[in-house]
Design an enzyme around this catalytic site. Structure first.
Site, PDB file in Angstrom:
ATOM      1  N   ARG A   1     -38.401-105.117  -3.290  1.00  0.00           N
ATOM      2  CA  ARG A   1     -38.322-103.650  -3.265  1.00  0.00           C
ATOM      3  C   ARG A   1     -37.035-103.245  -2.546  1.00  0.00           C
ATOM      4  O   ARG A   1     -36.833-103.593  -1.383  1.00  0.00           O
ATOM      5  CB  ARG A   1     -39.504-103.053  -2.505  1.00  0.00           C
ATOM      6  CG  ARG A   1     -40.827-103.309  -3.179  1.00  0.00           C
ATOM      7  CD  ARG A   1     -41.908-102.456  -2.541  1.00  0.00           C
ATOM      8  NE  ARG A   1     -43.220-102.879  -2.975  1.00  0.00           N
ATOM      9  CZ  ARG A   1     -44.337-102.192  -2.733  1.00  0.00           C
ATOM     10  NH1 ARG A   1     -44.277-101.060  -2.051  1.00  0.00           N
ATOM     11  NH2 ARG A   1     -45.499-102.639  -3.150  1.00  0.00           N
TER      12      ARG A   1
ATOM     13  N   LYS B   1     -45.871-103.710   1.738  1.00  0.00           N
ATOM     14  CA  LYS B   1     -45.248-104.804   0.980  1.00  0.00           C
ATOM     15  C   LYS B   1     -43.744-104.626   0.775  1.00  0.00           C
ATOM     16  O   LYS B   1     -43.273-103.510   0.565  1.00  0.00           O
ATOM     17  CB  LYS B   1     -45.924-104.880  -0.394  1.00  0.00           C
ATOM     18  CG  LYS B   1     -47.397-105.156  -0.302  1.00  0.00           C
ATOM     19  CD  LYS B   1     -48.139-104.756  -1.571  1.00  0.00           C
ATOM     20  CE  LYS B   1     -49.626-104.803  -1.352  1.00  0.00           C
ATOM     21  NZ  LYS B   1     -50.378-104.168  -2.444  1.00  0.00           N
TER      22      LYS B   1
ATOM     23  N   VAL C   1     -47.218-100.738  -7.557  1.00  0.00           N
ATOM     24  CA  VAL C   1     -45.754-100.845  -7.575  1.00  0.00           C
ATOM     25  C   VAL C   1     -45.343-102.213  -8.138  1.00  0.00           C
ATOM     26  O   VAL C   1     -44.413-102.332  -8.925  1.00  0.00           O
ATOM     27  CB  VAL C   1     -45.198-100.691  -6.132  1.00  0.00           C
ATOM     28  CG1 VAL C   1     -43.702-100.946  -6.096  1.00  0.00           C
ATOM     29  CG2 VAL C   1     -45.540 -99.320  -5.562  1.00  0.00           C
TER      30      VAL C   1
ATOM     31  N   ILE D   1     -57.561-110.474  11.259  1.00  0.00           N
ATOM     32  CA  ILE D   1     -57.382-111.875  10.837  1.00  0.00           C
ATOM     33  C   ILE D   1     -55.998-112.342  11.282  1.00  0.00           C
ATOM     34  O   ILE D   1     -54.996-111.676  10.998  1.00  0.00           O
ATOM     35  CB  ILE D   1     -57.485-111.995   9.289  1.00  0.00           C
ATOM     36  CG1 ILE D   1     -58.767-111.354   8.771  1.00  0.00           C
ATOM     37  CG2 ILE D   1     -57.337-113.437   8.837  1.00  0.00           C
ATOM     38  CD1 ILE D   1     -60.005-112.167   8.895  1.00  0.00           C
TER      39      ILE D   1
ATOM     40  N   LYS E   1     -62.400-107.085  12.233  1.00  0.00           N
ATOM     41  CA  LYS E   1     -61.786-108.189  12.955  1.00  0.00           C
ATOM     42  C   LYS E   1     -60.367-108.323  12.420  1.00  0.00           C
ATOM     43  O   LYS E   1     -60.142-108.222  11.208  1.00  0.00           O
ATOM     44  CB  LYS E   1     -62.597-109.461  12.650  1.00  0.00           C
ATOM     45  CG  LYS E   1     -62.017-110.706  13.217  1.00  0.00           C
ATOM     46  CD  LYS E   1     -62.667-111.033  14.534  1.00  0.00           C
ATOM     47  CE  LYS E   1     -61.950-112.209  15.176  1.00  0.00           C
ATOM     48  NZ  LYS E   1     -61.919-112.118  16.612  1.00  0.00           N
TER      49      LYS E   1
ATOM     50  N   LYS F   1     -59.011 -98.941  11.045  1.00  0.00           N
ATOM     51  CA  LYS F   1     -58.477 -98.502   9.753  1.00  0.00           C
ATOM     52  C   LYS F   1     -59.089 -97.176   9.324  1.00  0.00           C
ATOM     53  O   LYS F   1     -60.271 -96.934   9.572  1.00  0.00           O
ATOM     54  CB  LYS F   1     -58.783 -99.547   8.671  1.00  0.00           C
ATOM     55  CG  LYS F   1     -58.067-100.867   8.880  1.00  0.00           C
ATOM     56  CD  LYS F   1     -58.634-101.932   7.979  1.00  0.00           C
ATOM     57  CE  LYS F   1     -57.657-102.348   6.931  1.00  0.00           C
ATOM     58  NZ  LYS F   1     -58.178-103.485   6.118  1.00  0.00           N
TER      59      LYS F   1
ATOM     60  N   GLY G   1     -51.076 -96.842   2.408  1.00  0.00           N
ATOM     61  CA  GLY G   1     -49.720 -96.816   2.961  1.00  0.00           C
ATOM     62  C   GLY G   1     -49.652 -97.214   4.425  1.00  0.00           C
ATOM     63  O   GLY G   1     -48.711 -96.861   5.134  1.00  0.00           O
TER      64      GLY G   1
ATOM     65  N   ARG H   1     -55.588 -97.990  -9.585  1.00  0.00           N
ATOM     66  CA  ARG H   1     -54.412 -97.406 -10.251  1.00  0.00           C
ATOM     67  C   ARG H   1     -53.422 -98.521 -10.560  1.00  0.00           C
ATOM     68  O   ARG H   1     -53.655 -99.673 -10.208  1.00  0.00           O
ATOM     69  CB  ARG H   1     -53.749 -96.417  -9.297  1.00  0.00           C
ATOM     70  CG  ARG H   1     -53.450 -97.109  -7.955  1.00  0.00           C
ATOM     71  CD  ARG H   1     -52.515 -96.356  -7.087  1.00  0.00           C
ATOM     72  NE  ARG H   1     -52.487 -96.847  -5.733  1.00  0.00           N
ATOM     73  CZ  ARG H   1     -51.774 -97.870  -5.294  1.00  0.00           C
ATOM     74  NH1 ARG H   1     -51.032 -98.584  -6.130  1.00  0.00           N
ATOM     75  NH2 ARG H   1     -51.799 -98.235  -4.030  1.00  0.00           N
TER      76      ARG H   1
HETATM   77  P1  ADP Z   1     -53.381 -99.799   3.102  1.00  0.00           P
HETATM   78  O1  ADP Z   1     -54.351 -99.347   2.056  1.00  0.00           O
HETATM   79  O2  ADP Z   1     -53.098 -98.778   4.150  1.00  0.00           O
HETATM   80  O3  ADP Z   1     -52.114-100.406   2.514  1.00  0.00           O
HETATM   81  P2  ADP Z   1     -54.767-102.356   3.423  1.00  0.00           P
HETATM   82  O4  ADP Z   1     -56.198-102.398   3.792  1.00  0.00           O
HETATM   83  O5  ADP Z   1     -54.422-102.619   1.995  1.00  0.00           O
HETATM   84  O6  ADP Z   1     -54.143-100.971   3.906  1.00  0.00           O
HETATM   85  O7  ADP Z   1     -53.978-103.382   4.322  1.00  0.00           O
HETATM   86  C1  ADP Z   1     -52.572-103.471   4.291  1.00  0.00           C
HETATM   87  C2  ADP Z   1     -52.113-104.689   5.067  1.00  0.00           C
HETATM   88  O8  ADP Z   1     -52.556-104.603   6.426  1.00  0.00           O
HETATM   89  C3  ADP Z   1     -52.675-106.018   4.575  1.00  0.00           C
HETATM   90  O9  ADP Z   1     -51.949-106.550   3.505  1.00  0.00           O
HETATM   91  C4  ADP Z   1     -52.536-106.864   5.841  1.00  0.00           C
HETATM   92  O10 ADP Z   1     -51.215-107.292   6.034  1.00  0.00           O
HETATM   93  C5  ADP Z   1     -52.887-105.872   6.936  1.00  0.00           C
HETATM   94  N1  ADP Z   1     -54.334-105.934   7.266  1.00  0.00           N
HETATM   95  C6  ADP Z   1     -55.318-105.115   6.822  1.00  0.00           C
HETATM   96  N2  ADP Z   1     -56.519-105.465   7.321  1.00  0.00           N
HETATM   97  C7  ADP Z   1     -56.306-106.538   8.118  1.00  0.00           C
HETATM   98  C8  ADP Z   1     -57.155-107.384   8.920  1.00  0.00           C
HETATM   99  N3  ADP Z   1     -58.455-107.161   9.026  1.00  0.00           N
HETATM  100  N4  ADP Z   1     -56.577-108.415   9.577  1.00  0.00           N
HETATM  101  C9  ADP Z   1     -55.234-108.651   9.488  1.00  0.00           C
HETATM  102  N5  ADP Z   1     -54.395-107.894   8.765  1.00  0.00           N
HETATM  103  C10 ADP Z   1     -54.900-106.850   8.081  1.00  0.00           C
END
Ligand code: ADP
Length: 452
Positions: free
Chosen positions: A338, A237, A295, A203, A201, A158, A164, A292
């Site tokens: 959406r 989402k 949506v 999930i 990890k 990440k 996004g 913030r």
């Molecule tokens: P962004 O800020 O880019 O939207 P997020 O950290 O909020 O990223 O994660 C967005 C989505 O990605 C989560 O709702 C989930 O579906 C998936 N996700 C993020 N981290 C994990 C993880 N460690 N394991 C499984 N799915 C993940």
């Protein structure tokens, strides 16, 4: 209270903020790019100022142009909406140095939560559970391999500045890890100007459950319950609802208290959202805090009766939050679909274009937040959102039937949209039972392909 606010955004959220200001008796200043000159927010605001050319970098991300507009219009505050500059601590600081109130948390809170690696460290310090992962930034391939070995596959890479779904890649083995790592770094660099990534990890089969937070500058913080945002495409989402069908009242209380603890750790002020992943053993982990408005905030408004945008403005004006945790009651259930200009059968590719025919739903228990009208052109320069349809019901079953009815009334021609996809999702027994994970849409498409 403020007498004039500038809205540093566009689309449905700009319209939503203008509405809240109108009800509070506050004048509004819209800013717009050339492509948006005929936009609804421009027409609805008390006054409007063009801030630049079509690309966001020249308009909605153009800090000098926005600050100049704010000074010319003599506003007391800026509402950043979501996206664009909403989570940019530098922008929040500049507003402050120009004596313009940034409607959001203190720049320091934005900074702490905006860097996901630092946010993880901050949460760990206050015992908010985080997903096992790298300690901080992973800078080379060897370190990535070592970390993945320690965590065990699958892992997710990440971007530290993430948002996004950009710069996010899943790897299932050593072979895939290196290419995923390099792609994530390149995507992060292109989207956020920094290649910094970290590992977590992955999930399996999680649910996304988030809590809406409100805090004032005097340290009083409450939550307005959760939103379940498990129905996603490409980690983004598509449907959000409350209450979550996956948690009971005990877990809700525990997660809510943890969300407040997370917000307190960064002295949170304003509206924010603490996001968790919930695994199949009902263990939950912090993934990020969005500093913030989200949506999907209307679903919370539908069940609590709290106008979150008005609360943001009142908090920014220095008012005390009048809500107390025990007085906040969730009544019934709500869901948001959406509606995007994109092609679900083509990997959700954006399909901008002109709306020739438009019929939006209405009737009992339906709210539609949108900026479009017949003849409106969805521009390729910005996101592909057309509208948010929000349904209310006494319970989840009723919400689903209200939403199905609303979707069946909706006509947006000739664009490709997500309307039919939503109708399909809402008819699937697994969805109706509330038993699914973030892989729901992928599985749905795979099963559909097999049947063909
Ligand atoms: P962004 O800020 O880019 O939207 P997020 O950290 O909020 O990223 O994660 C967005 C989505 O990605 C989560 O709702 C989930 O579906 C998936 N996700 C993020 N981290 C994990 C993880 N460690 N394991 C499984 N799915 C993940």
């Amino acid at each position: 209270m403020f007498s004039r606010i500038l809205i540093a955004n566009r689309g449905e959220i700009a319209v939503r903020i203008i509405r809240a200001c109108q009800e509070l008796g506050i004048q509004t200043v819209a800013v717009y790019s050339k492509a948006d000159k005929d936009s609804r927010h421009v027409k609805m605001a008390t006054s409007a100022i063009c801030i630049g050319d079509n690309p966001s970098s020249e308009s909605y991300l153009n800090i000098p142009a926005i600050i100049s507009a704010a000074e010319i219009a003599d506003v007391e505050a800026i509402h950043p909406g979501y996206g664009f500059l909403a989570e940019n601590p530098h922008f929040a600081e500049i507003c402050e140095s120009c004596q313009i109130k940034f409607i959001g948390p203190q720049p320091e809170s934005v900074r702490l939560m905006g860097d996901k690696a630092i946010a993880r460290e901050t949460m760990q310090k206050v015992n908010v559970p985080i997903i096992p992962g790298s300690k901080s930034i992973v800078s080379d391939q060897q370190e990535a391999l070592k970390t993945a070995k320690r965590l065990g596959y699958p892992v997710i890479i990440k971007a530290k500045a993430g948002g996004g779904g950009k710069g996010m890649k899943v790897a299932h083995n050593d072979g895939k890890l290196i290419s995923a790592f390099l792609t994530a770094q390149a995507e992060a660099e292109a989207a956020f100007g920094s290649p910094d990534v970290y590992l977590e990890k992955y999930i399996k089969e999680p649910r996304h459950v988030e809590f809406q937070i409100l805090g004032d500058r005097y340290g009083h913080i409450v939550h307005l319950g959760e939103r379940d945002c498990t129905i996603q495409r490409r980690h983004q989402k598509l449907i959000e609802e409350t209450p979550s069908p996956a948690i009971d009242s005990r877990l809700r209380r525990k997660m809510g208290e943890t969300a407040i603890k997370a917000a307190k750790a960064v002295n949170y002020e304003g509206a924010g959202t603490v996001e968790f992943l919930l695994d199949t053993d009902n263990k939950f982990y912090f993934i990020e805090m969005n500093t913030r408005i989200q949506v999907e905030h209307p679903v919370t408004e539908m069940v609590t009766g709290v106008d979150i945008i008005k609360e943001q403005i009142k908090i920014a004006a220095g008012e005390k939050l009048k809500l107390s945790q025990d007085k906040i009651k969730v009544r019934g259930a709500a869901m948001e679909c959406r509606i995007n200009a994109e092609d679900p059968d083509n990997n959700f590719r954006p399909c901008p274009g002109k709306i020739e025919q438009l019929i939006l739903p209405g009737g009992n228990n339906i709210r539609v937040d949108t900026h479009v009208y017949p003849g409106y052109v969805i521009s390729p320069y910005y996101d592909s959102m057309i509208a948010k349809i929000i349904a209310y019901g006494r319970n989840r079953a009723e919400v689903i039937s209200v939403m199905q009815r609303a979707l069946s009334e909706t006509v947006i021609e000739p664009l490709k949209t997500t309307v039919a996809l939503h109708q399909r999702i809402l008819g699937i027994p697994k969805f109706i039972r509330g038993k699914y994970s973030t892989s729901f849409i992928d599985t749905m498409f795979e099963e559909h392909k097999k049947k063909k």
